[in-house]
Write a protein that holds these residues in place. Sequence first.
Motif, short mmCIF file in Angstrom:
data_model
loop_
_atom_site.label_atom_id
_atom_site.label_comp_id
_atom_site.label_asym_id
_atom_site.label_seq_id
_atom_site.Cartn_x
_atom_site.Cartn_y
_atom_site.Cartn_z
N VAL A 107 0.92 -1.09 -0.15
CA VAL A 107 0.02 0.11 -0.07
C VAL A 107 0.80 1.17 -0.02
CG1 VAL A 107 -2.05 -1.23 1.13
CG2 VAL A 107 -0.23 -0.22 2.78
N SER A 108 2.10 1.12 0.07
CA SER A 108 2.99 2.25 0.04
C SER A 108 4.49 1.74 -0.03
CB SER A 108 3.05 3.22 1.25
OG SER A 108 3.59 2.50 2.34
N HIS A 109 5.48 2.59 -0.12
CA HIS A 109 6.59 2.18 -0.43
C HIS A 109 7.36 1.04 0.78
CE1 HIS A 109 7.60 5.23 2.63
NE2 HIS A 109 8.98 4.73 2.67
N ASP A 110 6.88 1.32 1.76
CA ASP A 110 7.55 0.18 2.57
C ASP A 110 6.49 -0.41 3.72
OD1 ASP A 110 6.54 2.47 4.39
OD2 ASP A 110 8.42 2.79 5.37
N THR A 111 5.06 -0.42 3.26
CA THR A 111 3.88 -0.90 4.05
C THR A 111 3.02 -1.93 3.52
OG1 THR A 111 3.65 1.23 5.11
CG2 THR A 111 1.94 -0.43 5.49
N LEU A 112 2.79 -3.23 3.83
CA LEU A 112 2.25 -4.28 3.45
C LEU A 112 0.90 -4.47 4.14
CD1 LEU A 112 5.17 -6.87 2.96
CD2 LEU A 112 4.21 -5.10 1.39
N CYS A 113 -0.10 -5.00 3.48
CA CYS A 113 -1.26 -5.31 4.13
C CYS A 113 -1.59 -6.86 3.72
CB CYS A 113 -2.57 -4.57 3.92
SG CYS A 113 -2.70 -2.98 4.62
N VAL A 114 -1.67 -7.63 4.97
CA VAL A 114 -1.52 -9.29 4.96
C VAL A 114 -2.93 -9.62 5.37
CG1 VAL A 114 -0.99 -11.52 5.05
CG2 VAL A 114 0.70 -9.35 4.64
N THR A 115 -3.80 -10.36 4.64
CA THR A 115 -5.12 -10.82 5.21
C THR A 115 -4.92 -12.06 5.93
OG1 THR A 115 -5.77 -12.10 2.94
CG2 THR A 115 -6.73 -10.03 3.50
N VAL A 153 -6.53 -8.40 9.79
CA VAL A 153 -5.64 -7.90 8.63
C VAL A 153 -4.24 -7.33 9.20
CG1 VAL A 153 -5.36 -6.15 6.99
CG2 VAL A 153 -7.37 -7.24 7.10
N TYR A 154 -3.11 -7.97 8.76
CA TYR A 154 -1.84 -7.72 9.35
C TYR A 154 -1.42 -6.27 8.56
CZ TYR A 154 -2.24 -12.41 11.41
OH TYR A 154 -2.83 -13.41 12.02
N LEU A 155 -0.80 -5.36 9.32
CA LEU A 155 -0.12 -4.09 8.64
C LEU A 155 1.52 -4.48 9.08
CD1 LEU A 155 -2.66 -3.19 8.21
CD2 LEU A 155 -1.65 -0.88 8.73
N LEU A 156 2.36 -4.52 8.01
CA LEU A 156 3.73 -5.07 8.16
C LEU A 156 4.48 -3.68 7.39
CD1 LEU A 156 3.75 -8.76 7.08
CD2 LEU A 156 3.42 -7.80 9.42
N LEU A 178 5.90 -6.32 12.37
CA LEU A 178 4.45 -6.21 12.42
C LEU A 178 4.10 -4.90 13.04
CD1 LEU A 178 1.42 -7.27 12.30
CD2 LEU A 178 1.86 -8.27 14.43
N THR A 179 3.44 -3.93 12.49
CA THR A 179 3.14 -2.66 12.84
C THR A 179 1.60 -2.66 13.79
OG1 THR A 179 2.29 -1.92 10.78
CG2 THR A 179 4.74 -1.55 11.52
N ARG A 180 0.75 -3.39 13.12
CA ARG A 180 -0.71 -3.42 13.49
C ARG A 180 -1.42 -4.57 13.12
NH1 ARG A 180 -5.09 1.20 12.10
NH2 ARG A 180 -6.59 0.35 13.43
N GLU A 181 -2.32 -5.20 14.22
CA GLU A 181 -3.22 -5.97 13.68
C GLU A 181 -4.69 -5.45 13.67
OE1 GLU A 181 -3.27 -9.61 15.75
OE2 GLU A 181 -1.12 -10.00 15.87
N ILE A 182 -5.33 -5.74 12.72
CA ILE A 182 -7.02 -5.02 12.51
C ILE A 182 -7.87 -6.21 12.63
CG2 ILE A 182 -8.41 -3.85 11.12
CD1 ILE A 182 -6.10 -2.58 9.80
N ASN A 183 -8.53 -6.26 13.71
CA ASN A 183 -9.54 -7.31 13.84
C ASN A 183 -10.75 -6.89 13.04
OD1 ASN A 183 -8.18 -9.11 15.64
ND2 ASN A 183 -8.69 -7.49 17.45
N SER A 220 -15.58 -9.79 9.06
CA SER A 220 -15.60 -10.96 8.00
C SER A 220 -14.15 -11.34 7.92
CB SER A 220 -16.01 -10.04 6.80
OG SER A 220 -17.36 -9.67 6.85
N LYS A 221 -14.38 -12.67 7.29
CA LYS A 221 -13.04 -13.12 6.82
C LYS A 221 -12.79 -12.90 5.56
CE LYS A 221 -14.70 -17.14 7.77
NZ LYS A 221 -15.09 -18.83 7.93
N PHE A 222 -11.39 -12.18 5.32
CA PHE A 222 -11.01 -11.92 4.14
C PHE A 222 -10.01 -12.84 3.48
CE2 PHE A 222 -11.58 -7.42 5.89
CZ PHE A 222 -12.88 -7.41 5.78
N ASP A 223 -10.05 -13.13 2.02
CA ASP A 223 -8.87 -13.77 1.58
C ASP A 223 -8.21 -12.82 0.70
OD1 ASP A 223 -7.72 -15.87 0.26
OD2 ASP A 223 -9.59 -16.74 -0.82
N SER A 224 -8.43 -12.60 -0.60
CA SER A 224 -7.50 -11.67 -1.36
C SER A 224 -7.80 -10.39 -1.16
CB SER A 224 -8.03 -12.04 -2.88
OG SER A 224 -9.17 -11.47 -3.30
N ILE A 225 -6.81 -9.49 -1.46
CA ILE A 225 -6.70 -8.06 -0.92
C ILE A 225 -5.91 -7.25 -2.13
CG2 ILE A 225 -4.50 -8.03 0.37
CD1 ILE A 225 -5.73 -6.34 2.27
#
Length: 589
Positions: A382-390, A399-402, A412-417, A420-425
């Motif tokens: 989502v940016s030059h150094d940030t990832l979102c993982v379902t 959803v994990y923010l890395l 790991l910078t944040r966990e978002i509860n 819904s259960k998410f698959d692809s992003i």
Amino acid sequence: MASRIFRGSNKDNAGDFIGESTVTQSCEPCMKTNISKTATVFCKDCDEFLCDTCKNPHTVYKPGQHNIVNVPENKSAPVILDMKGFDKCHEHAREIVFFCQDHSKLCCLSCVLIHRKCDQLDEIAKVSTQTRPDLQGIKQSLIKLQSEADAIIADCEQSETGLNESIAKISSEVETMKDRIIQLFEGAKQKLISEAKQFKTAEVKRIGNKRDASLKVKEVLNNVLSMCCVVLDRGTPSQQYIYSEQMKEKQKTIESTIDDQRKIKCSSTMTVSFSKQVTSLLEMGSNSIKLNYADNKTVNTSLLSLSPQPMPVTLELLVSVDLPQTGDDKKEPLLTGLDFLPDGRLVAVDNKNMKCIILNERLQRLGTPYKFKNNPGSVVCVSHDTLCVTGGGGGIKVVYLLSVSTDNTITLTREINTTSKFDSICCMSPSHMVVSTLDDPRPARMVSVDGVESDFDHFLTFPMKTYKVDESKCTYVQSKNTLVLTDRLAHTVYMNDTVNRTSRAVTNENIQEPRGACPGPGYTVLVCSKDNDSIVHLTIHGKILGTYPVDMRYPRSICVSKDDTRLAVSNSAEGTKKLHLYKISPAIN
């Protein structure tokens, strides 16, 4: 000497003809010894100019009569003109003495040998006394040509000045247009913010009404629940029976009220979309401005640019690696998510071994993989150094923010509860993602980087299905505001225009069990066709631009680099897991 002497010559005419030449009267004996002295007398019998020094030797030593006169006294005395080489033959550099009428050629004594058989070979000394050339006419023609040359030079100078002025004018016009566009965007921004605030005010009011109604229901429920508990604990059978009958109607009313409030959908997020004209302008890049010549021809100011029309491509395999179970892997790797960082590094999530991996351009592992507590599903940069993982399957709603550093350290910078259960992003905007869901009647939803979830407009047509793991994936073409949803078991790709609220279902024999999808170059989509072992290239309108077989069984996950020059794809075949990296090039017709 005759060829050098013009009797009665006009000094002004000669000067005009030759330019810087001058008419002089020099002592001829001195000239023979390369000495220049002005003649003071003229011998009429010998036809010779003399200076004072040569006059006496001339009369004493040269035989014959010598009629000597002073030069000023001889008004018709001949003068010697320096012809600046015009009186010399260009071929032999000898003095011109003849004119060949047959060939219209001035000739020297050497030329005569060639022209001796010509019918008319005139001696210039004789013919010049009979026919006087029209030098005055020639002079006027030369003056006219000189004026034309001056006009051309002036025109060239004017053109050069005009070009310099044009550059300054072009710069000014572009700056003016830029200012107008900025003002236009500022105006649109202010209007957008104003509309957003108005919408927020209306929504907040609706949310308040919904909350107040729900609070009243809750208050009623608290009262009846309290009474229910008392009757249940202390009431007589008759009292319990009466209260039970009374509560049946009350319960229906409460259920109706709650059902009404549940149906009221309140928006929790707002997003912005740009018109086709704006996104087309961005895709045109420097080609949005053209240079016009004065003759109305147009030249493209950019040598190379992406075509605004979807075009076929060619895929050249650069690297292929096998993915066996190695090292600390507990299972054979399964790469369920791929995406490129802006600097070209590839990110992969291994669902089976619960890892996030960074790879270089040779698909070699960089740094230490990040280890998840649960099985990850998909990944997006989502940016030059940030990832979102379902969180993937297994009932995990997270959803994990890395964060990824330049030295390939993943944190790991944040966990978002999530609800819904998410698959692809995939990315919808810098702050919002689109996700496919599992075990949810809403096949695709939106989630912000702050963890706020929202739904798409109900006008969009989605399949009336609740998908399980690996039955559906999604991607989003930002430049066209198009949500793409694959339905593996229906062999269908759904294209949804989220602005114009139109939907299209694409089926084709080349699309068999579609799995992962991603935006391709231009306004296109790339989809993995599992059963055909291929990648299908489509426009957002469903036209197939090409089908590319891949040397792997069951291609599953796919992504394209930010500059549209690289493509990565992985598969899901047991025992033959692979990861391929391709070079994307425009197809040559």
